[in-house]
Design an enzyme around this catalytic site. Structure first.
Site, mmCIF file in Angstrom:
data_model
loop_
_atom_site.group_PDB
_atom_site.id
_atom_site.type_symbol
_atom_site.label_atom_id
_atom_site.label_comp_id
_atom_site.label_asym_id
_atom_site.label_seq_id
_atom_site.Cartn_x
_atom_site.Cartn_y
_atom_site.Cartn_z
ATOM 1 C CE1 TYR A 151 -8.268 0.288 1.240
ATOM 2 C CE2 TYR A 151 -7.814 0.570 3.583
ATOM 3 C CZ TYR A 151 -7.535 -0.034 2.373
ATOM 4 O OH TYR A 151 -6.531 -0.965 2.288
ATOM 5 N NE ARG A 158 -9.176 -5.580 -0.838
ATOM 6 C CZ ARG A 158 -8.130 -4.752 -0.839
ATOM 7 N NH1 ARG A 158 -7.493 -4.480 -1.967
ATOM 8 N NH2 ARG A 158 -7.722 -4.180 0.289
ATOM 9 C CE1 TYR A 210 -0.067 -2.993 7.156
ATOM 10 C CE2 TYR A 210 -2.049 -2.070 6.199
ATOM 11 C CZ TYR A 210 -0.678 -2.198 6.205
ATOM 12 O OH TYR A 210 0.073 -1.532 5.272
ATOM 13 N NE ARG A 223 3.399 -3.948 2.698
ATOM 14 C CZ ARG A 223 2.633 -2.973 3.194
ATOM 15 N NH1 ARG A 223 2.306 -1.934 2.449
ATOM 16 N NH2 ARG A 223 2.191 -3.029 4.420
ATOM 17 C CD GLU A 323 -0.798 3.954 -2.238
ATOM 18 O OE1 GLU A 323 -1.210 4.067 -1.058
ATOM 19 O OE2 GLU A 323 -1.376 3.280 -3.099
HETATM 20 C C1 3EB Z 1 -0.403 0.653 2.867
HETATM 21 O O1 3EB Z 1 0.805 0.489 2.819
HETATM 22 C C2 3EB Z 1 -0.997 1.710 1.973
HETATM 23 O O2 3EB Z 1 -5.952 -2.050 0.075
HETATM 24 O O3 3EB Z 1 -5.225 -2.917 -1.782
HETATM 25 C C3 3EB Z 1 -1.457 0.085 -0.493
HETATM 26 C C4 3EB Z 1 -1.636 -0.876 -1.493
HETATM 27 C C5 3EB Z 1 -2.473 0.312 0.402
HETATM 28 C C6 3EB Z 1 -2.822 -1.598 -1.586
HETATM 29 C C7 3EB Z 1 -5.093 -2.159 -0.803
HETATM 30 C C8 3EB Z 1 -3.681 -0.414 0.293
HETATM 31 C C9 3EB Z 1 -3.843 -1.369 -0.690
HETATM 32 O O4 3EB Z 1 -1.142 0.003 3.620
HETATM 33 C C10 3EB Z 1 -2.344 1.361 1.466
#
Ligand code: 3EB
Length: 330
Positions: A151, A158, A210, A223, A323
């Protein structure tokens, strides 16, 4: 006041959201209906077609028989293919999908980079230049340690391939692990000729902030995205993440509860009424097939009447068991 001709020409085009539904029909029937932009089938045994509007998603469905997911707009739809990229467009909306073999592009990182470069180039030649929502499905998503986890390599690729594609802001997104051929990467998106409005969740650190522990390259997704007429909220993959941390390790019910709390916070922050309804389809990505009955029962009680497609999918953090993503119609 009467609008002048000039005002009408300058006004942004009216772009009602595509209708998204899960239906038990044959793909041919869905494709023959007016305004069909995309038809998704789920799992290895699912129907597939050469029509560029069709995508057989590499995630197995826990519902038998699996329905199709159908996107429809209010105009004629045009479609085509350019190499591995399939697309369709109508009423100001664009669907594009890529299915790639990592072995042809030198691994997950470089395949992701190649994919995002392709998508950026393609969108750059279209009127529908606002990417509002994107889905990424890759194999063995949690294999590898620390920065070598697949990932995280995907996130590196990406970002490298996207370049300045998302300079105006990230789309809403999902990234999930599938259990089909490990080398297959599937990406599909919804774009529009009008911009949407990004929505963050005040309970969660924005993904692009992050901290380092989650990888060299922050993920980069919104989000949620309010579609241009504010008639639909497109909701990104949402899990039991609070702040930037994963909550409730090894506790499925608590992760489900936290995920619903996150969804409610997101709706509130988007100025939408609370709750989901029978027109707001969701997906649940479940890591362990043995958990599927419990997830179904939990969501049936907590979100009665809401269409939820349950898929076998791995969340991008190995400690997360569940999820949800989907659509909330206003
Ligand atoms: C999170 O909240 C869960 O890498 O595109 C959620 C939605 C998550 C999109 C992405 C990753 C992605 O971080 C993981």
């Amino acid at each position: 006041m009467v609008k002048s001709c000039e005002d009408m020409l300058n006004a942004p085009a009216f772009r009602p959201a595509p209708r998204v539904s899960y239906r038990h029909v044959d793909a041919d029937v869905a494709l023959s209906e007016a305004g069909t932009l995309a038809v998704f089938s789920f799992g290895a045994g699912a129907e597939s077609s050469d029509d560029p509007r069709c995508l057989r998603v590499d995630l197995e469905c826990f519902d038998a028989p699996a329905p199709l997911e159908i996107w429809q707009v209010d105009a004629a739809v045009d479609h085509g293919s350019e190499g591995a990229l399939h697309w369709s467009a109508g009423a100001g909306w664009l669907f594009a999908a890529l299915t790639l073999d990592e072995r042809e592009h030198g691994g997950i990182r470089d395949t992701a980079a190649w994919a995002y470069r392709q998508l950026r180039d393609f969108i750059g030649r279209r009127n529908e230049r606002h990417v509002l929502r994107i889905w990424n499905y890759l194999g063995a998503i949690n294999r590898g340690e620390d920065d070598a986890e697949r990932y995280k390599q995907f996130c590196d690729g990406r970002a490298a391939g996207a370049g300045d594609f998302f300079a105006d802001g990230f789309p809403a997104a999902t990234a999930i692990g599938h259990h089909a051929a490990e080398h297959r990467l599937q990406i599909y998106l919804l774009a529009c000729d009008q911009p949407g409005q990004r929505v963050e969740n005040p309970r969660q650190v924005s993904s692009w902030h992050y901290p380092r522990q989650y990888g060299r390259t922050s993920p980069g997704f919104a989000r949620a995205m309010a579609l241009p007429e504010r008639d639909v909220l497109a909701i990104s993959g949402t899990a039991a993440v609070v702040g930037h941390a994963s909550a409730h390790r090894d506790d499925l019910d608590a992760q489900l509860e936290e995920t619903l709390t996150n969804l409610e916070a997101l709706l509130r922050h988007a100025d939408m009424a609370a709750g989901f309804d029978t027109h707001s389809p969701l997906k649940a990505y479940v890591r362990h097939p043995a958990d599927a009955p419990r997830v179904r029962e939990f969501l049936r009680q907590r979100l009665p009447g809401v269409p939820v497609l349950q898929l076998h999918g791995d969340v991008c953090r190995s400690e997360l068991l569940i999820e949800l993503d989907g659509w909330r119609y206003a």
